[in-house]
Design a protein around this motif. Structure first.
Motif, mmCIF file in Angstrom:
data_model
loop_
_atom_site.group_PDB
_atom_site.id
_atom_site.type_symbol
_atom_site.label_atom_id
_atom_site.label_comp_id
_atom_site.label_asym_id
_atom_site.label_seq_id
_atom_site.Cartn_x
_atom_site.Cartn_y
_atom_site.Cartn_z
ATOM 1 N N TYR A 58 20.649 -31.639 11.807
ATOM 2 C CA TYR A 58 21.337 -31.175 10.609
ATOM 3 C C TYR A 58 20.313 -30.787 9.543
ATOM 4 O O TYR A 58 19.494 -31.615 9.126
ATOM 5 C CB TYR A 58 22.270 -32.261 10.085
ATOM 6 C CG TYR A 58 23.589 -32.331 10.822
ATOM 7 C CD1 TYR A 58 24.774 -31.970 10.196
ATOM 8 C CD2 TYR A 58 23.653 -32.732 12.154
ATOM 9 C CE1 TYR A 58 25.996 -32.014 10.867
ATOM 10 C CE2 TYR A 58 24.850 -32.781 12.842
ATOM 11 C CZ TYR A 58 26.021 -32.418 12.195
ATOM 12 O OH TYR A 58 27.213 -32.449 12.875
ATOM 13 N N VAL A 59 20.390 -29.528 9.096
ATOM 14 C CA VAL A 59 19.457 -28.997 8.107
ATOM 15 C C VAL A 59 20.226 -28.678 6.831
ATOM 16 O O VAL A 59 21.310 -28.092 6.877
ATOM 17 C CB VAL A 59 18.761 -27.721 8.626
ATOM 18 C CG1 VAL A 59 17.811 -27.168 7.570
ATOM 19 C CG2 VAL A 59 18.018 -28.013 9.924
ATOM 20 N N LEU A 60 19.680 -29.060 5.684
ATOM 21 C CA LEU A 60 20.352 -28.834 4.416
ATOM 22 C C LEU A 60 20.448 -27.346 4.094
ATOM 23 O O LEU A 60 19.492 -26.586 4.269
ATOM 24 C CB LEU A 60 19.597 -29.534 3.283
ATOM 25 C CG LEU A 60 19.697 -31.057 3.228
ATOM 26 C CD1 LEU A 60 18.691 -31.598 2.232
ATOM 27 C CD2 LEU A 60 21.107 -31.497 2.863
ATOM 28 N N THR A 61 21.618 -26.943 3.598
ATOM 29 C CA THR A 61 21.783 -25.608 3.034
ATOM 30 C C THR A 61 21.284 -25.633 1.586
ATOM 31 O O THR A 61 20.980 -26.715 1.044
ATOM 32 C CB THR A 61 23.262 -25.215 3.037
ATOM 33 O OG1 THR A 61 23.980 -26.121 2.176
ATOM 34 C CG2 THR A 61 23.845 -25.279 4.452
ATOM 35 N N PRO A 62 21.188 -24.491 0.913
ATOM 36 C CA PRO A 62 20.830 -24.514 -0.517
ATOM 37 C C PRO A 62 21.751 -25.405 -1.331
ATOM 38 O O PRO A 62 21.294 -26.135 -2.222
ATOM 39 C CB PRO A 62 20.927 -23.040 -0.919
ATOM 40 C CG PRO A 62 20.594 -22.296 0.338
ATOM 41 C CD PRO A 62 21.215 -23.099 1.443
ATOM 42 N N ALA A 63 23.056 -25.382 -1.023
ATOM 43 C CA ALA A 63 23.991 -26.255 -1.736
ATOM 44 C C ALA A 63 23.695 -27.718 -1.425
ATOM 45 O O ALA A 63 23.781 -28.590 -2.301
ATOM 46 C CB ALA A 63 25.428 -25.915 -1.359
ATOM 47 N N GLY A 64 23.345 -28.000 -0.171
ATOM 48 C CA GLY A 64 23.003 -29.362 0.209
ATOM 49 C C GLY A 64 21.747 -29.849 -0.481
ATOM 50 O O GLY A 64 21.646 -31.011 -0.881
#
Length: 299
Positions: A58-64
């Motif tokens: 699981y890789v963070l999105t910009p929102a994450g």
């Protein structure tokens, strides 16, 4: 869109740090399916995709990533609330996890932490000994003792103390081998040291100081190296503060080879606001140099 609850943020932080549902579930003591549902619910509540699924996890999105910064701030505040700074008598209470390389963890920090806990009966210290760099951003520990200051990350660094190392060998080994009168004589001796590709910090590459001789007995653990030397396997570069615990060993060539290294205390930058951790750091900075001086004086 509602504000996320702390319990949901805990799940989010665990997935962001561990990068898989199974690893996050192990940290949270939840099954992976539950973790996945909680993440999906949080994304629905926030109307934003927080993670992208990749082959690496699981890789963070910009929102994450934006939520990670805010969630870390909330986590810091919750940690401060969950651990009382002091009890009514002014003593430290609560739990603190301290990471350290195994040399310090085996021969130095047990007695230092025992002293601090004796003065603060409500305090619980967890000492994690690992021969690698600790990841404080993943909350592997509240703080860590290191052998060099980290160059990156949102961290605070405090130098704790210098310490010394010397060549040492057992009396039985020295009696059975050719005399050791100079560093050149080491060529005829068995050498104990680190596994070269597992040296996690350049400050631990002690043998480069004497020309990187061939290592006959290698381990990534300081205590294993010292125990090999105690059993008569060869010559080791040992911490002076460890030698009182190894009476079989004596220093050799101390007039020709002496190393000085340092210990540093590393904390996450946001944890400066947590008075309990700051107080413990102050105690550590007081007692650790004293213990090093006491043990080195015995050698």
């Amino acid at each position: 869109m509602s504000d996320p609850k702390w319990d949901d943020l805990r799940v989010f932080l665990a997935v962001a740090r561990e990068e898989t549902l199974s690893a996050a579930g192990k940290t949270l003591k939840l099954d992976p399916a539950t973790v996945g549902r909680r993440v999906a619910r949080l994304e629905t509540d926030l109307d934003a995709a927080l993670f992208l699924k990749s082959p690496q996890g699981y890789v963070l999105t910009p929102a994450g990533q934006r939520l990670l910064d805010k969630a870390t701030t909330v986590e810091t505040a919750m940690l401060d609330l969950s651990g009382d700074v002091t009890d009514r008598a002014g003593a430290l209470t609560g739990q603190i996890r301290l990471g350290a390389p195994d040399g310090a963890a085996n021969y130095l920090l047990p007695q230092v932490c025992s002293k601090i806990c004796a003065d603060n009966p409500g305090l619980e210290v967890q000492l994690v000994a690992l021969p690698r760099v600790f990841n404080l951003s993943k909350r592997e520990a509240d703080m860590a003792v290191t052998v060099s200051p980290p160059a990156t990350g949102r961290l605070t660094v405090q130098k704790l103390s210098d310490y010394k190392l010397h060549l040492a060998a057992s009396t039985s080994y020295l009696r059975s081998m050719p005399p050791l009168q100079s560093l050149q004589d080491l060529k005829a001796h068995k050498i104990i040291g680190y596994i070269s590709d597992l040296i996690f910090d350049k400050e631990l590459d002690y043998l480069s100081e004497i020309g990187s001789p061939k290592v006959d007995f290698a381990s990534n653990s300081v205590s294993v190296q010292i125990n090999w030397a105690r059993g008569g396997a060869g010559v080791v570069i040992a911490h002076d503060f460890a030698l009182p615990n190894a009476p079989e060993l004596q220093k050799v060539l101390s007039d020709q080879m002496s190393l000085t290294r340092s210990f540093y205390l590393v904390r996450h930058a946001d944890d400066r606001k947590i008075a309990r951790l700051t107080r413990f750091a102050e105690e550590l900075a007081t007692h650790l140099p004293r213990e090093i001086a006491r043990l080195e004086a015995r050698t």
